[in-house]
Motif scaffolding. Structure first.
Motif, PDB file in Angstrom:
ATOM      1  N   GLU A  46       0.848  -1.195   0.000  1.00 60.14           N
ATOM      2  CA  GLU A  46       0.000   0.000   0.000  1.00 60.14           C
ATOM      3  C   GLU A  46       0.878   1.237   0.000  1.00 60.14           C
ATOM      4  N   ARG A  47       0.665   2.109  -0.962  1.00 53.96           N
ATOM      5  CA  ARG A  47       1.424   3.350  -1.039  1.00 53.96           C
ATOM      6  C   ARG A  47       0.461   4.490  -1.363  1.00 53.96           C
ATOM      7  N   LYS A  48       0.357   5.409  -0.403  1.00 56.79           N
ATOM      8  CA  LYS A  48      -0.532   6.570  -0.563  1.00 56.79           C
ATOM      9  C   LYS A  48      -1.950   6.138  -0.892  1.00 56.79           C
ATOM     10  N   GLY A  49      -2.404   5.088  -0.178  1.00 55.13           N
ATOM     11  CA  GLY A  49      -3.767   4.605  -0.352  1.00 55.13           C
ATOM     12  C   GLY A  49      -3.998   3.802  -1.609  1.00 55.13           C
ATOM     13  N   LYS A  50      -2.924   3.486  -2.335  1.00 58.58           N
ATOM     14  CA  LYS A  50      -3.047   2.748  -3.586  1.00 58.58           C
ATOM     15  C   LYS A  50      -2.297   1.426  -3.476  1.00 58.58           C
ATOM     16  N   LYS A  51      -2.887   0.363  -4.010  1.00 59.13           N
ATOM     17  CA  LYS A  51      -2.271  -0.961  -3.965  1.00 59.13           C
ATOM     18  C   LYS A  51      -1.414  -1.171  -5.207  1.00 59.13           C
ATOM     19  N   ASP A  52      -0.120  -1.387  -4.981  1.00 55.83           N
ATOM     20  CA  ASP A  52       0.823  -1.603  -6.083  1.00 55.83           C
ATOM     21  C   ASP A  52       1.502  -2.958  -5.929  1.00 55.83           C
TER      22      ASP A  52
END
Length: 215
Positions: A46-52
């Motif tokens: 999770e990075r800045k509310g985004k799943k990568d």
């Protein structure tokens, strides 16, 4: 168990990439003792509310992982990589007896030239965390046994005592306990995707001839 470091530390191997990877003291010991040939790492982050996709999704057979572990230079030859001292080689008693006296350097700061374990990636797969089998958990370096949650005789009054031997866990259970400690956001029952990386162990620096031939 921990993540791959930044690509700035990676070189190029004969068959694939050279990638630094952090290992804890118990996992270094298991690898060095030929008890660990698989490592599982998160498939997503999770990075800045985004799943990568995590960097582990880019690892391929033929890549070489060089292990970073807790260490310190030899006081009498601090610039000599061959005389690096590793925490994983110290006994529990020695570490307790020298706590606050000997200062160990974090694994993240182990230079490539001082690494002593090279892992040649042989297979990579993505699977749910809780799909781990007992055989897989043993290949991760874990064994069944009692968790450190028991207690000795305790007085409960009336001349009676109570004692707990602790909880027994399978090798897979021990793996899950360690995963929970390393990933406190895990709820303990969901089964997120992980990357299972199988490898051959070369007990040599990644730039040593035996590591290059093995690749």
């Amino acid at each position: 168990m921990a993540g791959i470091q930044s690509a700035a530390d990676a070189g190029t191997g004969a068959l694939g990439r050279d990638i630094p990877v952090i290992m804890s003291r118990p996992m270094v010991r298991a690898t060095y003792d030929d008890r660990k040939t698989i490592t599982r790492r998160p498939a997503w982050r999770e990075r800045k509310g985004k799943k990568d996709a995590s960097p582990w999704q880019r690892v391929k057979p033929g890549d070489r992982l060089w292990v970073r572990e807790n260490w310190r230079p030899d006081d009498f030859a601090p610039e000599d990589p061959a005389r690096t001292i590793f925490m994983a080689d110290a006994s529990d008693d020695a570490l307790r007896g020298t706590r606050g006296v000997i200062r160990w350097r974090p694994s993240i700061h182990l230079p490539r030239a001082r690494s002593r374990l090279t892992l040649i990636v042989s297979a990579v797969k993505i699977e749910p965390l809780l799909d781990i089998t007992e055989e897989d958990a043993r290949a991760e370096g874990f064994e069944d046994g009692h968790l450190d949650d028991g207690f000795g005789p305790q007085d409960i009054g009336g001349g009676c005592t109570i004692e707990s031997p602790g909880t027994f866990a399978s090798a897979a259970g021990m793996f899950q306990v360690t995963w929970a400690n390393l990933h406190p956001d895990w709820d303990g029952y969901s089964s997120p995707d992980v990357i299972a990386v199988s490898f051959r162990v070369i007990k040599a620096n990644i730039d040593a001839p035996e590591a290059r031939i093995a690749a």
